[in-house]
Design an enzyme around this catalytic site. Structure first.
Site, PDB file in Angstrom:
ATOM      1  CE1 TYR A   1      -4.775   6.961  -0.911  1.00 43.54           C
ATOM      2  CE2 TYR A   1      -4.290   7.429   1.390  1.00 43.54           C
ATOM      3  CZ  TYR A   1      -4.614   6.537   0.389  1.00 43.54           C
ATOM      4  OH  TYR A   1      -4.774   5.197   0.691  1.00 43.54           O
TER       5      TYR A   1
ATOM      6  CG  ASP B   1      -2.115   0.918   1.104  1.00 45.67           C
ATOM      7  OD1 ASP B   1      -1.990   2.027   1.657  1.00 45.67           O
ATOM      8  OD2 ASP B   1      -3.135   0.597   0.479  1.00 45.67           O
TER       9      ASP B   1
ATOM     10  CG  HIS C   1      -4.681  -4.209   1.101  1.00 47.01           C
ATOM     11  ND1 HIS C   1      -3.949  -3.953  -0.040  1.00 47.01           N
ATOM     12  CD2 HIS C   1      -4.605  -3.084   1.850  1.00 47.01           C
ATOM     13  CE1 HIS C   1      -3.462  -2.729   0.003  1.00 47.01           C
ATOM     14  NE2 HIS C   1      -3.834  -2.179   1.141  1.00 47.01           N
TER      15      HIS C   1
END
Length: 369
Positions: A293, A166, A347
């Site tokens: 982000y 990630d 994940h």
């Protein structure tokens, strides 16, 4: 380095329970299931458990069972766990989490990787803007700079191993690009996704199929990344003020390809799911974590985030509930010396399948270094 202990004031826990008990529920369309986002029926049951059965103090004690520290690097306070391996010559290994998880992602594999003949000195930081680190959002490349100083200057290792997925993947890739001389090897569970800037003529058929899958996924599941890459502050007000809003947002993205009935299993269990949410709540870092982000998006589109492929040996694991990229896609970014597709998991494999994940890390790092 200063020792650190998680010790949340009781007033914070009392305030949390009051907010949970006085929540205003929005309602949901009949028979909507999970098609509109986090299912309200499920969330109400989870909140009931959160109020009546979940024991933060027990999990806080668990968070404190391993040594942890804070240190100031380039003006940013970094929190990290540091657990020495018990083998004869443990390898230094830094593990980097992503979003919407935390350093807690790796708590189950700590005893698995610090025991035995093939052990590791584990360094598990909270990303800047996450958990108990400073609420300062920086790009993945900037985190790589901080991690390099943490491992070589603060902890004194000449060379080390690194693993992540990630956001942690972006940090590890930046490390291989900027500091190959200090890395023995790296391990990744993803390597990044097509951005539309690639020349299709240079892509294999498998890579083009992967790009089409990612485009479809982006339109159906990528809302969180679009919001956090563009308007994270607008989102932060509600999530920082409402624990149910925070839980609803995080849970919407924690199943990571698993069916709804596996939402807790995919994250290791109900208590693990809530403990991770609690770390965001008690530190008030949902806003700063989302801002990362935007920092990464700005770096990408400005051209500042350029990861040059290096010769650092890289192991890549692809779990079945992750995007199924081909080996040649991974080879664009890292020096792939091991590429494996797993039969189960998703994940958050370190939480869902800790023994399998730990075995894969140990097998890879001890085979190449």
């Amino acid at each position: 380095m200063e020792p650190f202990t998680v010790n949340i004031p009781e007033a914070v826990i009392t305030d949390l329970k009051n907010r949970l008990q006085n929540a205003r529920w929005p309602g949901e369309p009949e028979n909507s299931g999970w098609n509109y986002g986090t299912n309200e029926t499920y969330l109400k049951k989870l909140v009931h458990y959160w109020i009546n059965d979940y024991d933060w103090r027990m999990h806080e004690q668990q968070l404190n069972q391993h040594p942890q520290y804070i240190t100031l690097i380039d003006g940013i306070l970094i929190h990290f766990q540091y657990v020495r391996g018990k083998g004869p010559n443990p390898k230094p290994l830094i593990l980097t989490h992503g979003w919407p998880d935390s350093y807690y992602r790796f708590h189950k594999i700590i005893p698995l990787l610090t025991e035995g003949e093939q052990s590791f000195d584990l360094v598990i930081p909270s990303l800047p803007g996450f958990g108990f680190s400073d609420k300062t959002a920086v790009s993945s490349e900037r985190v790589a700079d901080l991690w390099k100083k943490l491992m070589t200057e603060v902890l004194g290792y000449e060379k080390f191993c690194a693993a992540g997925g990630d956001i942690g993947m972006g940090v590890v890739k930046a490390l291989t690009s900027k500091y190959p001389e200090v890395l023995e090897a790296v391990h990744l569970t993803d390597v990044g996704y097509p951005t539309g800037q690639e020349d299709p003529a240079t892509m294999s058929e498998a890579e083009q199929e992967f790009a089409q899958f990612v485009q479809r996924w982006w339109y159906s599941e990528g809302a969180y990344a679009m919001v956090q890459s563009t308007k994270p502050q607008s989102l932060a007000y509600g999530l920082n003020d409402s624990p149910i809003g925070l839980a609803g947002w995080i849970i919407s993205f924690t199943n990571a390809g698993a069916p709804p009935e596996m939402i807790e299993t995919a994250f290791g269990g109900k208590d693990e799911l809530l403990t991770n949410i609690m770390i965001y709540w008690v530190t008030q870092t949902i806003g700063s974590s989302a801002r990362m982000y935007k920092e990464d998006a700005a770096a990408l589109w400005s051209g500042a985030q350029v990861h040059q492929k290096s010769n650092v040996p890289a192991g890549v694991l692809v779990f079945p509930r992750e995007a199924q990229f081909p080996k040649e896609w991974a080879e664009r970014f890292v020096n792939v010396t091991s590429f494996k597709k797993m039969n189960e998991g998703g994940h958050f494999a370190a939480l869902e399948l800790p023994h399998i994940f730990a075995d894969e890390l140990r097998s890879f790092f001890y085979s190449v270094t």
